[in-house]
Design a protein around this motif. Structure first.
Motif, PDB file in Angstrom:
ATOM      1  N   LYS A   1      17.551  11.330 151.611  1.00 24.05           N
ATOM      2  CA  LYS A   1      16.842  12.478 152.324  1.00 24.05           C
ATOM      3  C   LYS A   1      16.069  13.244 151.063  1.00 24.05           C
ATOM      4  O   LYS A   1      16.839  13.969 150.520  1.00 24.05           O
ATOM      5  N   PRO A   2      14.716  13.210 150.995  1.00 29.13           N
ATOM      6  CA  PRO A   2      14.559  13.933 150.301  1.00 29.13           C
ATOM      7  C   PRO A   2      14.766  15.514 150.433  1.00 29.13           C
ATOM      8  O   PRO A   2      14.205  16.234 151.410  1.00 29.13           O
ATOM      9  N   LEU A   3      15.176  15.992 149.406  1.00 28.70           N
ATOM     10  CA  LEU A   3      14.339  17.190 149.100  1.00 28.70           C
ATOM     11  C   LEU A   3      13.244  18.084 149.175  1.00 28.70           C
ATOM     12  O   LEU A   3      12.939  19.899 149.603  1.00 28.70           O
ATOM     13  N   SER A   4      13.302  17.931 147.799  1.00 27.03           N
ATOM     14  CA  SER A   4      11.273  18.565 148.275  1.00 27.03           C
ATOM     15  C   SER A   4      10.258  17.506 149.730  1.00 27.03           C
ATOM     16  O   SER A   4      10.399  17.272 149.047  1.00 27.03           O
ATOM     17  N   VAL A   5       9.235  18.742 149.065  1.00 26.97           N
ATOM     18  CA  VAL A   5       8.297  18.567 150.323  1.00 26.97           C
ATOM     19  C   VAL A   5       7.190  17.447 149.386  1.00 26.97           C
ATOM     20  O   VAL A   5       7.292  16.591 150.352  1.00 26.97           O
ATOM     21  N   ARG A   6       7.187  17.577 148.451  1.00 29.83           N
ATOM     22  CA  ARG A   6       6.367  16.350 147.636  1.00 29.83           C
ATOM     23  C   ARG A   6       7.181  15.017 147.285  1.00 29.83           C
ATOM     24  O   ARG A   6       6.373  13.739 148.430  1.00 29.83           O
ATOM     25  N   GLU A   7       8.581  14.643 147.572  1.00 30.14           N
ATOM     26  CA  GLU A   7       8.089  13.688 148.454  1.00 30.14           C
ATOM     27  C   GLU A   7       9.053  13.161 149.335  1.00 30.14           C
ATOM     28  O   GLU A   7       8.685  11.950 149.959  1.00 30.14           O
ATOM     29  N   GLN A   8       8.601  14.242 150.424  1.00 28.32           N
ATOM     30  CA  GLN A   8       9.031  14.241 151.968  1.00 28.32           C
ATOM     31  C   GLN A   8       7.881  13.170 152.313  1.00 28.32           C
ATOM     32  O   GLN A   8       7.183  12.563 152.972  1.00 28.32           O
ATOM     33  N   ILE A   9       6.653  14.247 151.194  1.00 32.47           N
ATOM     34  CA  ILE A   9       5.253  13.880 151.878  1.00 32.47           C
ATOM     35  C   ILE A   9       4.862  11.982 151.322  1.00 32.47           C
ATOM     36  O   ILE A   9       4.744  11.296 152.140  1.00 32.47           O
TER      37      ILE A   9
END
Length: 105
Positions: A81-89
């Motif tokens: 589960k990505p921690l950064s907003v960038r990787e979540q997007i």
């Protein structure tokens, strides 16, 4: 080579962009590329992360992906589960409309 990791983070995964269509993809434990983040292999610690990133270079040589890099994930439950907003997007798709991208599925 860009790396998007925090020095204090424990778990990491590798992402890149697929050359065929530019989509974000993730290196799996089977050493293949998947467009689903939950398939991503999870490295526990810096040494495992370095090994995972080294494995990803084969995708560059084979002209499957471009610019692989490590990013921080929450891997406590065995699922990336990505921690950064960038990787979540990157994992979900465009933020302009929820009926587009992976979040539309």
């Amino acid at each position: 080579m860009a790396q998007h990791i925090n020095k204090k983070a424990r778990f990491h995964s590798v992402t890149a962009n697929r050359l065929l269509d530019g989509e974000p993809v993730y290196l799996t434990a089977a050493n293949v590329w998947s467009d689903v983040i939950t398939d991503a292999a999870i490295a526990d610690g810096k040494e495992e992360g370095a090994k995972l990133l080294e494995q990803a270079q084969a995708g560059v040589v084979d002209q499957i992906v471009v610019n692989p890099y490590l990013f921080d994930v929450d891997g406590e439950d065995g699922e990336a589960k990505p921690l950064s907003v960038r990787e979540q997007i990157r994992a979900a798709g465009p933020t302009v409309r929820l009926d587009l991208g992976k979040q539309a599925s």
